[in-house]
Design a protein around this motif. Structure first.
Motif, PDB file in Angstrom:
ATOM      1  N   HIS A 294      12.247  -8.496   4.284  1.00 11.84           N
ATOM      2  CA  HIS A 294      11.547  -7.583   3.374  1.00 11.84           C
ATOM      3  C   HIS A 294      12.062  -6.159   3.581  1.00 11.84           C
ATOM      4  O   HIS A 294      12.142  -5.675   4.709  1.00 11.84           O
ATOM      5  N   GLU A 295      12.389  -5.492   2.512  1.00  7.38           N
ATOM      6  CA  GLU A 295      13.033  -4.172   2.589  1.00  7.38           C
ATOM      7  C   GLU A 295      12.247  -3.149   3.406  1.00  7.38           C
ATOM      8  O   GLU A 295      12.814  -2.448   4.233  1.00  7.38           O
ATOM      9  N   ALA A 296      10.950  -3.049   3.207  1.00 11.60           N
ATOM     10  CA  ALA A 296      10.161  -2.061   3.952  1.00 11.60           C
ATOM     11  C   ALA A 296       9.773  -2.569   5.336  1.00 11.60           C
ATOM     12  O   ALA A 296       9.851  -1.842   6.323  1.00 11.60           O
ATOM     13  N   LEU A 297       9.364  -3.831   5.419  1.00 11.37           N
ATOM     14  CA  LEU A 297       8.864  -4.375   6.686  1.00 11.37           C
ATOM     15  C   LEU A 297       9.938  -4.552   7.744  1.00 11.37           C
ATOM     16  O   LEU A 297       9.630  -4.568   8.939  1.00 11.37           O
ATOM     17  N   LYS A 298      11.179  -4.667   7.340  1.00 13.61           N
ATOM     18  CA  LYS A 298      12.243  -4.905   8.314  1.00 13.61           C
ATOM     19  C   LYS A 298      12.386  -3.768   9.318  1.00 13.61           C
ATOM     20  O   LYS A 298      12.998  -3.932  10.360  1.00 13.61           O
ATOM     21  N   ARG A 299      11.775  -2.629   9.036  1.00  8.04           N
ATOM     22  CA  ARG A 299      11.834  -1.479   9.945  1.00  8.04           C
ATOM     23  C   ARG A 299      10.883  -1.626  11.133  1.00  8.04           C
ATOM     24  O   ARG A 299      10.975  -0.871  12.092  1.00  8.04           O
ATOM     25  N   ILE A 300       9.960  -2.578  11.075  1.00  3.45           N
ATOM     26  CA  ILE A 300       8.979  -2.757  12.145  1.00  3.45           C
ATOM     27  C   ILE A 300       9.661  -3.361  13.376  1.00  3.45           C
ATOM     28  O   ILE A 300      10.275  -4.426  13.287  1.00  3.45           O
ATOM     29  N   PRO A 301       9.555  -2.710  14.533  1.00  9.30           N
ATOM     30  CA  PRO A 301      10.083  -3.317  15.757  1.00  9.30           C
ATOM     31  C   PRO A 301       9.251  -4.558  16.115  1.00  9.30           C
ATOM     32  O   PRO A 301       8.017  -4.512  16.062  1.00  9.30           O
ATOM     33  N   VAL A 302       9.935  -5.636  16.453  1.00 10.11           N
ATOM     34  CA  VAL A 302       9.254  -6.890  16.783  1.00 10.11           C
ATOM     35  C   VAL A 302       9.661  -7.325  18.181  1.00 10.11           C
ATOM     36  O   VAL A 302      10.849  -7.477  18.475  1.00 10.11           O
ATOM     37  N   VAL A 303       8.646  -7.521  19.018  1.00 11.15           N
ATOM     38  CA  VAL A 303       8.831  -8.029  20.372  1.00 11.15           C
ATOM     39  C   VAL A 303       8.403  -9.491  20.347  1.00 11.15           C
ATOM     40  O   VAL A 303       7.232  -9.796  20.112  1.00 11.15           O
ATOM     41  N   MET A 304       9.348 -10.391  20.563  1.00  8.88           N
ATOM     42  CA  MET A 304       9.047 -11.823  20.576  1.00  8.88           C
ATOM     43  C   MET A 304       8.597 -12.227  21.977  1.00  8.88           C
ATOM     44  O   MET A 304       9.215 -11.837  22.969  1.00  8.88           O
ATOM     45  N   LEU A 305       7.528 -13.019  22.051  1.00  3.42           N
ATOM     46  CA  LEU A 305       7.053 -13.602  23.302  1.00  3.42           C
ATOM     47  C   LEU A 305       7.211 -15.108  23.194  1.00  3.42           C
ATOM     48  O   LEU A 305       6.717 -15.716  22.248  1.00  3.42           O
ATOM     49  N   ALA A 306       7.892 -15.688  24.159  1.00  2.27           N
ATOM     50  CA  ALA A 306       8.169 -17.120  24.094  1.00  2.27           C
ATOM     51  C   ALA A 306       7.828 -17.796  25.413  1.00  2.27           C
ATOM     52  O   ALA A 306       7.890 -17.179  26.476  1.00  2.27           O
TER      53      ALA A 306
ATOM     54  N   ALA B 216       0.840  -1.206   0.000  1.00  2.70           N
ATOM     55  CA  ALA B 216       0.000   0.000   0.000  1.00  2.70           C
ATOM     56  C   ALA B 216       0.873   1.253   0.000  1.00  2.70           C
ATOM     57  O   ALA B 216       1.989   1.260   0.497  1.00  2.70           O
ATOM     58  N   ALA B 217       0.325   2.313  -0.534  1.00  2.00           N
ATOM     59  CA  ALA B 217       1.082   3.568  -0.627  1.00  2.00           C
ATOM     60  C   ALA B 217       1.039   4.358   0.673  1.00  2.00           C
ATOM     61  O   ALA B 217       1.869   5.226   0.885  1.00  2.00           O
ATOM     62  N   GLU B 218       0.094   4.055   1.541  1.00  2.00           N
ATOM     63  CA  GLU B 218      -0.051   4.847   2.766  1.00  2.00           C
ATOM     64  C   GLU B 218       1.016   4.489   3.803  1.00  2.00           C
ATOM     65  O   GLU B 218       1.210   3.334   4.144  1.00  2.00           O
ATOM     66  N   PRO B 219       1.736   5.486   4.300  1.00  2.00           N
ATOM     67  CA  PRO B 219       2.732   5.234   5.342  1.00  2.00           C
ATOM     68  C   PRO B 219       2.058   4.905   6.669  1.00  2.00           C
ATOM     69  O   PRO B 219       1.023   5.487   7.003  1.00  2.00           O
ATOM     70  N   GLN B 220       2.611   3.968   7.403  1.00  2.00           N
ATOM     71  CA  GLN B 220       2.057   3.575   8.699  1.00  2.00           C
ATOM     72  C   GLN B 220       3.183   3.057   9.582  1.00  2.00           C
ATOM     73  O   GLN B 220       4.113   2.446   9.105  1.00  2.00           O
ATOM     74  N   ALA B 221       3.055   3.305  10.881  1.00  2.00           N
ATOM     75  CA  ALA B 221       4.016   2.792  11.857  1.00  2.00           C
ATOM     76  C   ALA B 221       3.359   1.658  12.646  1.00  2.00           C
ATOM     77  O   ALA B 221       2.206   1.775  13.063  1.00  2.00           O
TER      78      ALA B 221
ATOM     79  N   PHE C  55       7.103   0.973  25.616  1.00  4.54           N
ATOM     80  CA  PHE C  55       6.442   1.506  24.431  1.00  4.54           C
ATOM     81  C   PHE C  55       6.171   2.996  24.572  1.00  4.54           C
ATOM     82  O   PHE C  55       6.164   3.723  23.587  1.00  4.54           O
ATOM     83  N   SER C  56       5.929   3.457  25.794  1.00  5.64           N
ATOM     84  CA  SER C  56       5.568   4.868  25.997  1.00  5.64           C
ATOM     85  C   SER C  56       6.706   5.816  25.675  1.00  5.64           C
ATOM     86  O   SER C  56       6.481   7.009  25.510  1.00  5.64           O
ATOM     87  N   VAL C  57       7.935   5.306  25.567  1.00  5.54           N
ATOM     88  CA  VAL C  57       9.082   6.186  25.315  1.00  5.54           C
ATOM     89  C   VAL C  57       9.812   5.918  24.007  1.00  5.54           C
ATOM     90  O   VAL C  57      10.817   6.533  23.725  1.00  5.54           O
ATOM     91  N   VAL C  58       9.299   4.999  23.199  1.00 11.39           N
ATOM     92  CA  VAL C  58       9.986   4.676  21.952  1.00 11.39           C
ATOM     93  C   VAL C  58       9.386   5.435  20.769  1.00 11.39           C
ATOM     94  O   VAL C  58       8.216   5.801  20.778  1.00 11.39           O
ATOM     95  N   SER C  59      10.217   5.667  19.784  1.00 11.15           N
ATOM     96  CA  SER C  59       9.775   6.218  18.498  1.00 11.15           C
ATOM     97  C   SER C  59       9.845   5.097  17.481  1.00 11.15           C
ATOM     98  O   SER C  59      10.794   4.311  17.472  1.00 11.15           O
ATOM     99  N   VAL C  60       8.853   5.038  16.628  1.00  4.73           N
ATOM    100  CA  VAL C  60       8.725   3.921  15.686  1.00  4.73           C
ATOM    101  C   VAL C  60       8.732   4.456  14.261  1.00  4.73           C
ATOM    102  O   VAL C  60       7.989   5.387  13.947  1.00  4.73           O
ATOM    103  N   PRO C  61       9.549   3.867  13.377  1.00  2.00           N
ATOM    104  CA  PRO C  61       9.575   4.324  11.983  1.00  2.00           C
ATOM    105  C   PRO C  61       8.332   3.872  11.240  1.00  2.00           C
ATOM    106  O   PRO C  61       7.698   2.868  11.590  1.00  2.00           O
ATOM    107  N   ARG C  62       8.010   4.603  10.204  1.00  2.00           N
ATOM    108  CA  ARG C  62       6.883   4.241   9.341  1.00  2.00           C
ATOM    109  C   ARG C  62       7.391   3.357   8.196  1.00  2.00           C
ATOM    110  O   ARG C  62       8.512   3.492   7.760  1.00  2.00           O
ATOM    111  N   ILE C  63       6.504   2.487   7.750  1.00  7.04           N
ATOM    112  CA  ILE C  63       6.779   1.755   6.510  1.00  7.04           C
ATOM    113  C   ILE C  63       5.945   2.407   5.419  1.00  7.04           C
ATOM    114  O   ILE C  63       5.017   3.153   5.692  1.00  7.04           O
ATOM    115  N   GLY C  64       6.278   2.155   4.196  1.00  8.74           N
ATOM    116  CA  GLY C  64       5.516   2.691   3.078  1.00  8.74           C
ATOM    117  C   GLY C  64       5.870   4.103   2.680  1.00  8.74           C
ATOM    118  O   GLY C  64       5.183   4.721   1.900  1.00  8.74           O
ATOM    119  N   GLU C  65       6.951   4.655   3.242  1.00  9.19           N
ATOM    120  CA  GLU C  65       7.368   6.008   2.862  1.00  9.19           C
ATOM    121  C   GLU C  65       8.528   5.933   1.906  1.00  9.19           C
ATOM    122  O   GLU C  65       9.341   5.089   1.946  1.00  9.19           O
TER     123      GLU C  65
END
Length: 143
Positions: free
Chosen positions: A81-93, A52-57, A133-143
């Motif tokens: 994936h080039e765009a998706l790799k910017r998403i922060p991922v928290v693993m729960l195990a 999608a063309a719309e940027p989202q974090a 989460f309250s103190v982190v900045s998150v990049p957008r994908i799709g930009e």
């Protein structure tokens, strides 16, 4: 955390999902939440959004043991994936297997959390995630 960030929670256990959602809110996190009950749903959603063309974090909270496609495979596909790799991922195990912890970090997970067996400890862990989460900045994908 900016209110525009969408929190994706991939958790097949209804009780764990409810605890996560409730304790993020208790931590002051009121962002939109989208739940997925299997790994394939996560991939379908993200790969559709990546086109999608719309940027989202997004921030993804990802259970390692998911039906259809396990969480580690989901992590691997996202981080390849080039765009998706910017998403922060928290693993729960469920366990703290050192090989899996190392493998997930090598693939690019941001945080690896072992789900405490005790209810109160699990609640406390999720509240700490919410505080983080309250103190982190998150990049957008799709930009």
């Amino acid at each position: 955390m900016n209110q525009d960030v969408v929190i994706l929670i991939a958790e097949d256990d209804e009780g764990h999902f409810s605890l996560i959602r409730k304790n993020l809110v208790r931590s002051g996190i009121f962002n939109e939440v989208i739940r997925f009950t299997d790994g394939q749903e996560v991939l379908d959603f993200l790969f559709d959004k990546a086109r999608a063309a719309e940027p989202q974090a997004y921030i993804l909270i990802l259970d390692t043991q998911m039906p259809k496609v396990d969480g580690v495979t989901v992590l691997e596909r996202i981080k390849a994936h080039e765009a998706l790799k910017r998403i922060p991922v928290v693993m729960l195990a469920a366990d703290d297997d050192p090989h899996e912890v190392e493998h997930c970090h090598e693939l690019g997970c941001s945080i690896y959390i072992v789900k405490p067996a005790e209810h109160d400890d699990f609640v406390d862990a999720i509240r700490k995630v919410g505080q983080f989460f309250s103190v982190v900045s998150v990049p957008r994908i799709g930009e």
